[in-house]
Design an enzyme around this catalytic site. Structure first.
Site, short mmCIF file in Angstrom:
data_model
loop_
_atom_site.label_atom_id
_atom_site.label_comp_id
_atom_site.label_asym_id
_atom_site.label_seq_id
_atom_site.Cartn_x
_atom_site.Cartn_y
_atom_site.Cartn_z
N ARG A 48 1.08 -1.22 0.17
CA ARG A 48 -0.02 -0.01 -0.22
C ARG A 48 0.82 1.37 -0.07
O ARG A 48 0.60 2.39 -0.69
CB ARG A 48 -1.09 0.03 1.19
CG ARG A 48 -1.79 1.19 1.57
CD ARG A 48 -3.05 1.13 0.56
NE ARG A 48 -4.04 2.03 1.00
CZ ARG A 48 -4.36 2.97 0.61
NH1 ARG A 48 -3.37 3.79 -0.15
NH2 ARG A 48 -5.35 4.08 0.93
N ASP A 93 -13.32 -3.29 -4.44
CA ASP A 93 -13.99 -2.66 -3.51
C ASP A 93 -15.47 -2.44 -3.90
O ASP A 93 -15.72 -2.43 -5.33
CB ASP A 93 -13.58 -1.28 -2.97
CG ASP A 93 -14.23 -0.70 -1.60
OD1 ASP A 93 -13.34 -1.19 -0.73
OD2 ASP A 93 -15.06 -0.01 -1.65
N TYR A 128 -23.28 5.17 -0.06
CA TYR A 128 -22.19 5.85 -0.10
C TYR A 128 -22.49 7.03 -1.15
O TYR A 128 -21.79 8.03 -1.11
CB TYR A 128 -20.97 4.97 -0.44
CG TYR A 128 -20.88 3.89 0.90
CD1 TYR A 128 -19.82 4.58 1.84
CD2 TYR A 128 -21.21 2.73 0.93
CE1 TYR A 128 -19.51 3.90 2.73
CE2 TYR A 128 -20.90 2.09 2.01
CZ TYR A 128 -20.06 2.58 3.22
OH TYR A 128 -19.68 1.84 4.22
O1 CP3 Z 1 -12.70 -9.09 1.92
C1 CP3 Z 1 -11.52 -8.64 1.08
O2 CP3 Z 1 -10.35 -8.76 1.65
C2 CP3 Z 1 -11.71 -8.17 -0.18
C3 CP3 Z 1 -11.74 -6.71 -0.30
C4 CP3 Z 1 -12.87 -5.85 0.17
C5 CP3 Z 1 -12.48 -4.50 0.37
N1 CP3 Z 1 -13.86 -3.86 0.58
C6 CP3 Z 1 -11.25 -3.86 0.20
C7 CP3 Z 1 -10.83 -2.70 1.02
C8 CP3 Z 1 -14.03 -5.90 0.20
C9 CP3 Z 1 -14.93 -7.33 0.14
C10 CP3 Z 1 -14.57 -4.76 0.47
C11 CP3 Z 1 -16.19 -4.46 0.77
C12 CP3 Z 1 -16.50 -3.14 1.26
N2 CP3 Z 1 -16.04 -2.01 0.95
C13 CP3 Z 1 -17.78 -3.04 2.05
C14 CP3 Z 1 -18.64 -3.77 2.45
C15 CP3 Z 1 -18.24 -4.83 3.63
C16 CP3 Z 1 -18.35 -3.93 4.75
O3 CP3 Z 1 -17.02 -3.80 5.41
O4 CP3 Z 1 -19.16 -3.45 5.46
C17 CP3 Z 1 -17.91 -1.71 2.35
C18 CP3 Z 1 -18.88 -1.02 2.90
C19 CP3 Z 1 -16.73 -0.85 1.64
C20 CP3 Z 1 -16.38 0.50 1.42
C21 CP3 Z 1 -15.19 0.77 2.09
N3 CP3 Z 1 -13.96 0.57 1.59
C22 CP3 Z 1 -14.85 1.67 3.29
C23 CP3 Z 1 -16.12 2.02 4.11
C24 CP3 Z 1 -13.66 1.81 3.42
C25 CP3 Z 1 -12.94 2.29 4.71
C26 CP3 Z 1 -12.72 1.65 5.85
C27 CP3 Z 1 -11.87 0.61 5.91
O5 CP3 Z 1 -12.31 -0.64 6.70
O6 CP3 Z 1 -10.78 0.76 5.57
C28 CP3 Z 1 -12.87 1.00 2.17
C29 CP3 Z 1 -11.49 0.89 2.05
C30 CP3 Z 1 -10.92 -0.55 1.92
N4 CP3 Z 1 -11.53 -1.50 1.17
C31 CP3 Z 1 -9.60 -1.00 2.32
C32 CP3 Z 1 -9.44 -2.37 2.07
C33 CP3 Z 1 -8.42 -3.42 2.11
C34 CP3 Z 1 -8.65 -0.23 3.05
C35 CP3 Z 1 -8.04 0.80 2.10
C36 CP3 Z 1 -6.69 1.09 2.60
O7 CP3 Z 1 -5.59 0.37 2.34
O8 CP3 Z 1 -6.61 2.21 3.28
#
Ligand code: CP3
Length: 345
Positions: free
Chosen positions: A36, A73, A150
């Site tokens: 990252r 995502d 969102y």
């Molecule tokens: O499950 C996995 O490992 C696969 C990848 C995956 C990500 N997001 C990667 C991610 C999956 C399946 C998701 C789903 C997702 N994304 C949801 C549904 C599941 C849930 O958690 O409710 C939602 C609501 C999102 C939207 C989202 N993406 C948010 C709210 C955030 C920020 C908060 C957080 O937990 O980081 C993200 C970013 C995100 N998506 C990261 C990852 C690995 C972190 C990004 C970083 O490196 O900064």
């Protein structure tokens, strides 16, 4: 050998309970954080098939999960529709809040999706190359309601009041928005299956924020539509629904959407689920509280044991009740995995 996860999703009894964790690829892993730091933005990683493949495989190499979930995502869909999506380090997603549908470009998403589809194909090759032949490939998308939350709100939150208000105040606008998201999600998921996804999970993280009527209009109806469209082309594709926070409405969700499996959040009673949901043939997945995994120790193992005892004798997939927390110690994950792998019916 049929993969354990696929066997279970087919309702076949197997000796061991397969497992994986929502958000298993991510910031709790030092090797993810290292990538990252080099990568630039989150979306740059998700749209780079080589990098997305590497991140997808990271947790598999460490823990040997039964499923590899595509690294991407749920906000790829609004991005593909032309809404500006950014991931701010340490803060989460930011979107330019949507007020009119005129700024969206439905129908032109394919070039954006193409990168993700390439990643899915590459994940297949890489899993084969590294000999992970027991690992099922899971594709996913957000459910239209959660994605709309969102898109309207423009950022993460807990109550998505602006989205709920808009849904109730302006149902015509909202239905049109849901229609656009639903169509795009179908295209996105069909491409994932075509590229090698063997299971699809639909994340509806904010399904529990709606009242019962809203739940039917904005959770059940679009999900039903997606399930039908995927089955029309791929009749046997197993679909796991994750309508978080809906409690006893899970029964309606299962019946009306036709999903093969549901992922339970941590507030669902496992005994209730065993009594009410399992006899109908629905495959259950879940539901360890991610905070148990964060906390570790005997409390974590006891909670895992309760879940396995209550649900593990019917076809069941061990998972968390929501995504893994970024501060989770890797040692806790190791301990949990060892416990689940050693558990016998
Ligand atoms: O499950 C996995 O490992 C696969 C990848 C995956 C990500 N997001 C990667 C991610 C999956 C399946 C998701 C789903 C997702 N994304 C949801 C549904 C599941 C849930 O958690 O409710 C939602 C609501 C999102 C939207 C989202 N993406 C948010 C709210 C955030 C920020 C908060 C957080 O937990 O980081 C993200 C970013 C995100 N998506 C990261 C990852 C690995 C972190 C990004 C970083 O490196 O900064």
């Amino acid at each position: 050998m049929t993969k354990p996860l696929l066997k279970v999703l087919n309702g076949q009894p197997i000796e061991k309970v397969p497992f994986w964790f929502m958000r298993q690829a991510g910031r709790y892993l030092p090797e993810y954080r290292a990538l990252r730091e080099q990568a630039g933005g989150f979306l740059d990683m998700a749209f780079n098939p080589e990098m997305a493949t590497e991140i997808t495989l990271q947790p598999i190499r460490r823990f040997g999960m039964d499923a590899a979930i595509l690294f991407s995502d749920i906000l790829v869909v609004p991005h593909a529709l032309g809404q500006t999506v950014r991931f701010v380090e340490g803060e989460g997603p930011r979107l330019d809040p949507l007020s009119t549908l005129n700024t969206l470009r439905p129908g032109g998403e394919t070039p954006v999706f193409e990168k993700v589809w390439q990643a899915v194909a590459r994940i297949k090759d890489q899993l084969d190359k590294e000999g992970f032949d027991h690992v099922a490939r899971v594709g996913f998308a957000g459910a239209p309601w959660t994605v709309a939350c969102y898109m309207i709100q423009g950022r993460g939150g807990n109550d998505f009041l602006a989205a709920r208000q808009r849904a109730y105040a302006d149902p015509e606008f909202f239905r049109a928005l849901m229609e656009i998201i639903t169509e795009s999600t179908i295209t996105y998921l069909l491409g994932q299956i075509r590229s090698g996804a063997e299971v699809i999970q639909i994340f509806d993280s904010w399904a529990g924020l709606l009242d019962e009527t809203g739940f039917r209009d904005f959770v059940i109806y679009p999900t039903q539509k997606i399930v039908k469209a995927l089955r029309a082309e791929y009749p046997d594709i197993p679909i796991i629904g994750f309508p978080k926070g809906v409690n006893t409405l899970l029964s309606d969700y299962i019946q009306m959407t036709g999903v093969k499996a549901v992922s339970l959040d941590s507030a669902i009673s496992t005994k209730w689920a065993a009594r009410v949901l399992q006899p109908g043939g629905t495959v259950l997945q879940g539901n360890l509280d991610p905070a148990r995994l964060l906390a570790g120790g005997d409390g974590m193992l006891l909670a895992a044991e309760k879940i396995l005892t209550d649900l593990g004798t019917a076809p069941f997939i061990f998972n968390l009740g929501h995504g893994i927390h970024k501060d989770t110690p890797v040692a806790h994950v190791e301990e949990l995995v060892g416990f689940v792998k050693g558990w016998r019916k």
